[in-house]
Design an enzyme around this catalytic site. Structure first.
Site, PDB file in Angstrom:
ATOM      1  N   ASP A 454      20.107 102.044  41.241  1.00  0.00           N
ATOM      2  CA  ASP A 454      21.429 101.511  41.572  1.00  0.00           C
ATOM      3  C   ASP A 454      21.763 100.413  40.581  1.00  0.00           C
ATOM      4  O   ASP A 454      20.872  99.899  39.932  1.00  0.00           O
ATOM      5  CB  ASP A 454      21.371 100.841  42.946  1.00  0.00           C
ATOM      6  CG  ASP A 454      21.537 101.855  44.042  1.00  0.00           C
ATOM      7  OD1 ASP A 454      21.853 102.990  43.701  1.00  0.00           O
ATOM      8  OD2 ASP A 454      21.336 101.512  45.214  1.00  0.00           O
ATOM      9  N   ASP A 775      19.839 101.472  48.628  1.00  0.00           N
ATOM     10  CA  ASP A 775      19.876 100.470  49.695  1.00  0.00           C
ATOM     11  C   ASP A 775      20.708 100.953  50.877  1.00  0.00           C
ATOM     12  O   ASP A 775      20.477 100.550  51.984  1.00  0.00           O
ATOM     13  CB  ASP A 775      20.424  99.145  49.163  1.00  0.00           C
ATOM     14  CG  ASP A 775      21.709  99.355  48.381  1.00  0.00           C
ATOM     15  OD1 ASP A 775      22.267 100.456  48.455  1.00  0.00           O
ATOM     16  OD2 ASP A 775      22.159  98.427  47.704  1.00  0.00           O
ATOM     17  N   ASP A 779      21.939 106.596  51.053  1.00  0.00           N
ATOM     18  CA  ASP A 779      20.960 106.953  50.016  1.00  0.00           C
ATOM     19  C   ASP A 779      19.755 107.667  50.606  1.00  0.00           C
ATOM     20  O   ASP A 779      18.885 108.122  49.868  1.00  0.00           O
ATOM     21  CB  ASP A 779      20.465 105.694  49.281  1.00  0.00           C
ATOM     22  CG  ASP A 779      21.563 105.056  48.444  1.00  0.00           C
ATOM     23  OD1 ASP A 779      22.420 105.817  47.947  1.00  0.00           O
ATOM     24  OD2 ASP A 779      21.581 103.838  48.308  1.00  0.00           O
TER      25      ASP A 779
END
Length: 1160
Positions: A454, A775, A779
């Site tokens: 990310d 997070d 996901d």
């Protein structure tokens, strides 16, 4: 009517569930079933059954305004009736269960059986021992020392087994405990705002009960199910439950259902809690996860070629997956193949075990034959019935020698070494901010070839700060000096920022001295408030003057408006609206701009275009997000029509444009450089726009200007990987992923598609091992699919943590690099241990075997063997498995799945040292008595005391092992074996400790150890011969490995074992076999031969439009392709289609093969 049905309900409930419904007007079951409805159905049901939400509040004895009274007995009663708001974790395994699991290990079982047999036999004293006439083979019956100490051997083996089992079980147990501790810590930190007795309080999420009135606001993750009572503009992202990415607008009359685990995307409001814990929607899903995991996996199974844990014959390493037996199946199913190391160790252990069995069988057979021939043929003795017990005892002794050989051959230190190494790493990784949830993830990480990360919070600090501003016609490249800004402009700016942002967003003083101020709430707004503080102003007084209740109208931020506006009433009854939002949107609505003197001047479209070019684009290319702050005044009468948004949000006056940076974490560029050096590709997957994403990627060093790489947006990525029907095609993904570095504006599904595409790809020589960070709740699928999933400890949601393998407690990318280092270290530690262990094993087995065959008695006695085997094993595994990792580990490429566990260099070391040791031991055995002028120990008469001769052999053997342990510290053929030895105190302690115990055994061991005390000069010789090991090590290091082509590697996983057995049974067709053969990489010439055919066929293939290798790879989904597959029944054609995969990339792949077959 409604009342009628309800009272029926009520009376029924009184009878059935007096415990549930007795106190309140509705039962848990009713509320639970109500929460399963959606939208209008739910509204209708509420109307029919209850009347309205107010009525439900009354039944739950709560007030929409005041909330619950909050008295302890009331809360307690609610908890009993409706349950508590926490989802009980799975019951931890008891210590005994863990012990039982550790006992299932095959090597241990072999040892246990051998030990029990040997124990039983040691207590069996047959009659007729006195009968001298039966047989007199020399060195025959055990001397009394051995007879007395017969049980020691069995007991010692059992003791070692118990040690291994207890250590393994204790490790698992403490790891489990640690993880639970962390979980509870995480849970206690989570708080939520509720109204109790008219007061707004924050309570831990677990304290929320049914009937509580909870305040929800932008950015919350709802902790329980509830009904919406009042609020403005509430929109919820329910994708974590429904998978629909559209935001759902909530209102009392259309859709009042608020579900746990969903995110509030905008607006605010109040809800009455109706279901908590296991009865909430998330709770129900969690409960199902415990049970319903398997069915889904079965469906997936057919589609995924590379899934499923290949079931192997032995498991020397128990996976640390929690859960019960069925859970283990599920765990293995989602954990892809067995971890690489496990697979290789399993295979190696089987190979060694087989070799040991063969050796011990041969030993026993030779001994028995020798004895029978000698007794009955050479000496012509008759078989007397009264002698039978004596003969039996001889045979038993031979069997025990055989078992000793086997015990020495099986490396029982292996399971221990692996466990110690992993457990040690996991403990140390806690210090490096990695909380490992699945032990084998630690080692898989060492093989990782790709990381999909990310951006926000992982690569960047997630602290938004304003770094550039355009105020009063000047573009400041850093924060302007407050004195340079006009006072009127400053006042407007501070008010606009302070009032037009959520009042829950604040900047608090730092917790620790010297740390940065804490940002609470929306990070972008924090950035703007920080800007106010940087200008030496304060936003608090402005907010206290204009409290939240006095705000006249709020247009909250959403993805369509891309702006937020707040209207206030000025003292003179006129209105003022403050607006802020994405600069390109807000500037379009501005017709004036404040100049240097704080006066509005005209702002024409062409001024705007110039501003975009001169101010906004340069900011975006620096990786900044641009925000425009503006305002507009309205007269008091006539009052504007606030609902006509288009008219209201127009004719604004721009105050300033700021560039907000989410700075890259300072340690990230270095961490990414390390990854790239270590052969790991880092990809950034983010929701941000592509310019900002690209700029950040350049800052991090993910992409370097002038390289050949791809930066795609989610839309474009999807367009390229899908065919006309909208199905994802693997070979289209294969065209993209090798070059893809940045995926911007991506959805969670894109992330999952990318990860799955890389893992399933057969485009490269080695299968890719992918790590993913995530997070958000969304996901989850990508984290589960990845080989190693990292969840964020601070920003991560519970769902993400649940799906992950490792939790980053500091959300920092550089911790991932540490994980890679530890993973590689585990692998190396185990290789070091194997190198040492196998040298001991080879030597001990050969000595025992030849000794037994030539002198009818092993020169190393059973108990001595066990000392060497056990103590040196267990200790050596401790010493070598706890080597700390060094940065040099990051200088090599990942090993990959096909790299053997014992490389050629290691094989050279093992055999080289074995030669040295055997030469010396046999020299000592046959001419030792002449060298030392002592009595020969060979063919000693019955019951003779232990001889100095054999003691010297034993002592020398141990000394050589001790010094060879130092050699074993290096496995890549380095010369300096002492490098960094003092950084590992455990190692030094163990080497010295073993040495000390050895002195004790030799000098005072006496009969049980068959030792006789030695003189100083004899000790000196033993140590001198031992030191020779170090010199010999240097000699071995000089021989180039490339010359030794004949050396075999061991413990390699060929691709064959990766294909799970289910598939082997499901579709056993010729294609499978042909493809499998091909995959083993042994038919290189086949490819060469096909190169020419390929070029001819490529043309035809594309004409017919059938992509063969695609068809082969996805042997399920599409029917049209199954016909293609049917045509390919002849193996040669298949191999061709595999070669077809991409003509351009063939030569390097082929080169890779030959390289792998040849040099290590």
């Amino acid at each position: 009517m409604g009342d009628m049905t309800n009272s029926d309900f009520y009376s029924k409930n009184q009878r059935n569930e007096s415990s549930h419904g007795g106190e309140f007007g509705c039962t848990m079951e009713e509320l639970r079933s109500l929460m399963e409805l959606r939208g209008t159905e739910a509204v209708v049901k509420i109307k029919e059954t209850y009347g309205d939400t107010e009525a439900i509040c009354r039944r739950l004895k709560t007030s929409p305004v005041e909330g619950l009274p909050g008295t302890a007995p009331d809360l307690e009663k609610r908890k009993q009736i409706f349950g508590q708001n926490f989802i009980p974790p799975k019951k931890p395994k008891t210590f005994l269960q863990l012990v039982w699991e550790a006992l299932q290990d095959v090597t241990l079982i072999i040892l246990e059986i051998a030990a029990i047999i040997s124990l039983g036999l040691s207590f069996y004293h047959p009659p007729g021992e006195s009968n001298e006439g039966c047989a007199t083979a020399q060195g025959g019956a055990e001397d009394e020392g051995e007879a007395e100490a017969g049980w020691i051997e069995g007991a010692a083996i059992l003791l070692s087994v118990i040690c291994v089992v207890l250590v393994t079980a204790f490790n698992d147990w403490s790891k489990e405990k640690q993880f639970r501790g962390l979980q509870s810590r995480i849970e206690q930190e989570q708080k939520f705002t509720v109204v109790r007795a008219g007061q707004v309080v924050q309570i831990p999420v677990a304290e929320i009960v049914v009937g509580d009135i909870a305040q929800v606001k932008y950015g919350d993750l709802l902790p329980a199910d509830g009904l919406f009572i009042q609020g403005n503009d509430l929109k919820i992202d329910e994708s974590s439950l429904t998978g629909e990415s559209d935001q759902v607008r909530k209102s009392v009359d259309k859709d009042p259902m608020l579900l746990s685990g969903t995110h509030v995307m905008e607006g605010s409001g109040r809800m009455v809690v109706t279901a908590v814990g296991v009865n909430s929607q998330t709770g129900i899903i969690f409960t199902l996860l415990g049970a319903g995991g398997e069915e889904e996996e079965k469906k997936d199974k057919k589609a995924k070629q590379q899934d499923g844990a290949a079931a192997m014959e032995m498991q020397p390493l128990k996976s640390a997956e929690g859960g019960d037996a069925d859970d283990k199946k599920k765990a293995n199913m989602h954990k892809k193949e067995k971890s690489v190391l496990q697979g290789k160790l399993t295979k190696l252990a089987v190979q060694i075990g087989k070799a040991g069995l063969v050796m011990s069988a041969i030993t026993v057979i030779i001994l028995v034959l020798y004895f029978t021939v000698d007794t009955f043929v050479v000496n012509k003795k008759p078989w007397l019935p009264e002698c039978t017990p004596v003969y039996v005892q001889y045979f038993v002794k031979f069997f025990i020698i055989g078992v000793t050989v086997l015990v020495v051959a099986v490396p029982e230190g292996l399971p221990l070494a692996v466990t110690i190494s992993l457990a040690y790493s996991v403990k140390k990784m806690m210090k490096d901010n990695n909380l490992v949830r699945h032990l084998d993830a630690c080692e898989t990480m060492g093989n990782a070839t790709a990381i999909c990360s990310d951006k926000t919070g992982t690569l960047t600090t997630n602290r938004m700060t304003v770094v550039q501003a355009y105020v009063g016609d000047v573009h400041y490249k850093e924060i302007p000096d407050p004195s340079s800004i006009n006072a009127k402009t400053m006042e407007l700016l501070v008010s606009a920022i302070a009032i037009n942002s959520a009042y829950t967003t604040k900047i608090l003083p730092p917790e620790k001295e010297g740390a940065l101020p804490r940002q609470v709430g929306n990070k972008t707004e924090c950035g703007l408030l920080g800007f106010v503080l940087d200008l030496k102003q304060d936003y608090e007084p402005v907010r206290s003057q204009m409290p939240e209740e006095k705000l006249y109208k709020v247009y909250t931020f959403n993805s369509v408006r891309k702006s937020m506006s707040t209207v206030i009433k000025l003292p003179d009854e006129s209105f003022r609206m403050y607006s802020k939002g994405a600069s390109e949107i807000v500037l379009k609505k501005c017709c004036k701009i404040l100049n240097g003197a704080g006066e509005p001047r005209v702002f024409r479209p062409r001024d705007r275009d110039e501003m975009v070019k001169k101010v906004i684009e340069p900011m975006a290319c620096d990786g900044l997000r641009t925000i425009c702050v503006a305002y507009r005044d309205f007269p008091s009468s006539p009052e504007p029509d606030w609902d006509n948004e288009n008219d209201i949000l127009n004719d604004l006056t721009c105050i300033c444009v700021v560039g907000i940076e989410d700075p890259v974490r300072p340690e990230v560029p270095e961490a990414i450089r390390k990854c790239q050096r270590a052969g790991i590709t880092v990809r950034m997957v983010t929701g941000d726009n592509i310019n900002t994403a690209r700029a950040i990627a350049i800052k991090c060093g993910i992409i370097h200007p002038g390289e050949d790489f791809l930066c795609l947006e989610g839309k474009e990525f999807n367009r390229r990987i899908r065919n006309e029907k909208g199905e994802i095609e693997q070979e289209r993904i294969d065209k993209i992923w090798p070059k893809l570095r940045v995926l911007a504006r991506s959805s969670p599904t894109d992330k999952h598609t990318l990860v799955k595409g890389i893992i399933d790809s057969t485009h490269t020589e080695q299968r890719q091992v992918v790590a993913v960070t995530g997070d958000g709740t969304n996901d989850g699928p990508a984290l589960k699919k990845a080989d190693v999933g990292f969840a964020m400890g601070i920003a991560g949601t519970d769902v993400a943590k649940e799906a992950s393998d490792i939790i980053l407690t500091d959300d920092n990318f550089s911790s991932i690099v540490k994980a890679v280092m530890w993973g590689r270290n585990v692998y190396d530690s185990i290789s070091k241990f194997l190198q040492f262990q196998l040298t001991v094993n080879v030597v001990a087995v050969i000595v025992a075997f030849t000794g037994a065959c030539i002198t009818q008695d092993s020169p190393l006695k059973a108990v001595q063997m066990l000392w060497v085997n056990l103590i040196m094993d267990t200790f050596a595994s401790l010493a070598l498995a706890t080597e700390p990792p060094t940065e040099t580990l990051l200088l090599r490429k990942p090993y990959g799945r096909n790299k053997p566990l014992i490389s050629r260099t290691m094989m050279k070391n093992i055999l080289g040292h074995a030669v040295y040791q055997l030469t010396l031991i046999f020299t000592l055995l046959f001419v030792g008595e002449k060298m030392f002028q002592i009595d020969s120990g060979r063919n000693a008469p019955l019951h003779s005391p232990p001889s100095e001769h054999y003691t010297i052999i034993f002592n020398t053997f141990v000394m050589m092992q001790l010094f060879n342990e130092i050699n074993a510290r290096k496995i890549h053929g380095e010369r300096n074996v002492f490098d960094g030895i003092f950084r590992n105190p455990i190692f030094c302690t163990i080497v010295l400790g073993t040495f000390a115990i050895q002195i004790v055994i030799v000098q005072f061991g006496g009969k049980p150890f068959s030792c006789s005390p030695l003189q100083l000069d004899q000790w000196m010789w033993c140590i001198f011969i031992g030191l020779g090991e170090l010199v010999w090590g240097q000699v071995i290091a000089t021989i180039p490995t490339s010359r030794l082509k004949f050396l075999k590697e061991a413990g390699r996983l060929t691709q064959k074992e990766e294909i799970p057995e289910e598939e082997l049974n499901e579709d056993v067709e010729e294609i499978d076999h042909a493809e499998r053969e091909l995959r083993r990489g042994q038919i290189l010439w086949f490819r060469g031969l096909n190169r020419i055919q390929t070029q001819i066929e490529v043309v035809n293939t594309f004409k017919s439009g059938a992509s063969f290798q695609g068809a082969l790879r996805r042997q399920s989904s599409v029917t049209s392709q199954s016909q293609d597959v049917a045509n390919l029944s002849s193996p040669s054609r298949v191999s061709l289609s595999n070669a077809l995969s991409s003509p351009t990339s063939l030569p390097p792949a082929a080169a890779g093969h030959s390289r792998r077959e040849g040099v290590p």
